[in-house]
Design an enzyme around this catalytic site. Structure first.
Site, PDB file in Angstrom:
ATOM      1  N   GLY A 156       0.856  -1.190   0.000  1.00 44.60           N
ATOM      2  CA  GLY A 156       0.000   0.000   0.000  1.00 44.60           C
ATOM      3  C   GLY A 156       0.888   1.235   0.000  1.00 44.60           C
ATOM      4  N   ARG A 157       0.397   2.270   0.656  1.00 49.26           N
ATOM      5  CA  ARG A 157       1.156   3.535   0.689  1.00 49.26           C
ATOM      6  C   ARG A 157       2.539   3.328   1.310  1.00 49.26           C
ATOM      7  NH1 ARG A 157      -4.420   5.450   1.997  1.00 49.26           N
ATOM      8  NH2 ARG A 157      -4.068   4.092   3.778  1.00 49.26           N
ATOM      9  N   ILE A 158       2.571   2.723   2.503  1.00 49.13           N
ATOM     10  CA  ILE A 158       3.857   2.587   3.207  1.00 49.13           C
ATOM     11  C   ILE A 158       4.727   1.537   2.515  1.00 49.13           C
ATOM     12  CG2 ILE A 158       4.977   2.094   5.427  1.00 49.13           C
ATOM     13  CD1 ILE A 158       2.304   2.997   6.765  1.00 49.13           C
ATOM     14  N   THR A 236       6.289  -3.658  11.147  1.00 50.16           N
ATOM     15  CA  THR A 236       5.928  -2.328  11.668  1.00 50.16           C
ATOM     16  C   THR A 236       4.448  -2.058  11.387  1.00 50.16           C
ATOM     17  OG1 THR A 236       6.638  -1.271   9.607  1.00 50.16           O
ATOM     18  CG2 THR A 236       8.235  -1.306  11.409  1.00 50.16           C
ATOM     19  N   ARG A 238       1.137  -4.168  12.467  1.00 49.14           N
ATOM     20  CA  ARG A 238       0.392  -4.326  13.719  1.00 49.14           C
ATOM     21  C   ARG A 238       0.724  -5.671  14.331  1.00 49.14           C
ATOM     22  NH1 ARG A 238      -0.546   0.349  13.704  1.00 49.14           N
ATOM     23  NH2 ARG A 238      -2.545   1.461  13.804  1.00 49.14           N
ATOM     24  N   GLU A 267       0.387  -4.288  23.772  1.00 47.69           N
ATOM     25  CA  GLU A 267       1.251  -3.110  23.877  1.00 47.69           C
ATOM     26  C   GLU A 267       0.891  -2.318  25.125  1.00 47.69           C
ATOM     27  OE1 GLU A 267       1.247  -0.925  20.177  1.00 47.69           O
ATOM     28  OE2 GLU A 267       1.969  -2.662  19.060  1.00 47.69           O
ATOM     29  N   HIS A 286       6.449   0.943  19.268  1.00 43.92           N
ATOM     30  CA  HIS A 286       5.441   1.448  18.324  1.00 43.92           C
ATOM     31  C   HIS A 286       5.703   2.922  17.965  1.00 43.92           C
ATOM     32  CE1 HIS A 286       1.067   0.717  16.844  1.00 43.92           C
ATOM     33  NE2 HIS A 286       1.694   1.598  16.064  1.00 43.92           N
TER      34      HIS A 286
END
Ligand code: NAP
Length: 335
Positions: A156-158, A236, A238, A267, A286
């Protein structure tokens, strides 16, 4: 009458003041402690808009206590902390903050990849604890990044921003997605593969999908077993996408070489978690999007979404835009 808004964590004043101009606000003032559930349950009963973070679980039970709520604005691109179907059922709009954090998160993902491959954290500890006695041929040797094969699961974007960085390191680029991205393939020289091929052929596997029922434990024992012995897994995206028990076993047995993790099933990760006993794991709290500029952009974008929704406009980033079309849509639900 001004709409009532609850903000679940202390935000920078420049963001709060924008919301305060048009809304009556209450805010959880602690910076390091999330709002307790009972406080949120009490506050949500009275508000029109909620500004929240990924640390808050916004589920059906909570939303049922919110008769007036029109919008939940999440200061994150991922929204797995929100039961979106429950919000949609109640005509509540959910919004997120995509795009503004893409490059910063890709920076961190590549930094984590490099730190893990070249044992940066371990080497720093080695020096500071007085173990550095001499230069030695194979001391603290890691994996090469340049020329290696990077497999991106979730382009996707990342994922794409990560591929652009990897291109500069002359990496071979593989990706797996539910849909193909021919445009990105042409621009970046990416090769589309099935999951199995990606896992078998990659030296670095980066997980960049959202966390959904479909991606829950997408990487477990069977997938780790397909990876190379010298492979590095980076997550990175989830926690929950990677099965942590299976990852621990794979790292301990040498099924794969190392892992870099910014996200965890729970978390903060409990300090007695087995993964934290392993030298071949680099762990971060995170911080994917944590640059000053980007966090401010995210905070402002979440405020934009909230204010647009409360004023009856279509917000820039609705997660469940179908709510806008419903009878109980925001435009019609004027106070
Ligand atoms: P995005 O643009 O929506 O990209 C997600 C990609 O994953 C899409 O290309 C999607 O393509 C793919 N995908 C979805 N389900 C899949 C599946 N089952 N198998 C394979 N691919 C799948 O989102 P983004 O902005 O890049 O962000 C990605 C995630 O990163 C977020 O959801 C968030 O959880 C996480 N994130 C973490 C941090 C951090 O601080 N560590 C910061 C920002 C974001 P298809 O639908 O075509 O498969």
């Amino acid at each position: 009458m001004k709409p009532k808004v609850y903000i679940t964590r202390k935000l920078p004043e420049e963001v709060v003041s924008r919301i305060r101009e048009v809304c009556e606000i209450r805010m959880w003032e602690e910076e390091e402690v999330p709002v307790p559930r009972f406080v949120l349950e009490n506050e949500i009963a009275k508000i029109d808009g909620l500004y929240c973070l990924l640390t808050e679980t916004i589920d059906r039970t909570l939303l049922e206590k919110a008769p007036k709520l029109k919008v939940v604005s999440n200061m994150a691109v991922g929204y797995n902390n929100i039961e979106v179907s429950a919000a949609t059922d109640r005509g509540i709009l959910v919004t997120n903050t995509p795009g503004v954090l893409t490059e910063t998160t890709a920076d961190l993902t590549f930094a984590l990849l490099m730190a893990t491959a070249r044992r940066i954290v371990e080497s720093s500890g080695f020096l500071r604890s007085g173990q550095w006695k001499t230069w030695s041929p194979m001391l603290l040797t890691g994996q090469d990044i340049h020329g290696a094969t990077l497999g991106i699961i979730g382009l996707g974007r990342i994922g794409e921003a990560l591929a652009r960085r990897a291109k500069g390191f002359d990496m071979r680029l593989l990706y797996h997605n539910r849909s193909r991205k021919p445009d990105a393939e042409n621009r970046l020289g990416l090769e589309y593969t099935d999951m199995e091929t990606l896992l078998r052929e990659s030296d670095f596997v980066c997980v960049m999908t959202p966390y959904t029922p479909e991606t829950h434990n997408l990487i477990g024992k069977a997938q780790l077993a397909l990876m190379k012995k010298n492979a590095v897994l980076i997550n990175t995206a989830r926690g929950g996408i990677v099965n942590e028990d299976d990852l621990y076993e794979a790292l301990k047995k040498g099924t794969i070489w190392a892992a870099g993790l910014d996200v965890f099933e729970q978390e903060p990760i409990p300090l007695n978690h087995p993964l934290l006993t392993l030298p071949n794991v680099v762990t971060l709290p995170h911080i994917g999007s944590a640059s000053v500029k980007t966090r401010l952009k995210m905070a402002h974008l979440a405020a934009d979404n909230l204010l647009q929704a409360l004023s009856g406009q279509r917000p820039a980033h609705p997660v469940n835009p179908e709510v806008l079309k419903q009878n109980r849509s925001l435009a019609l639900r004027q106070n």
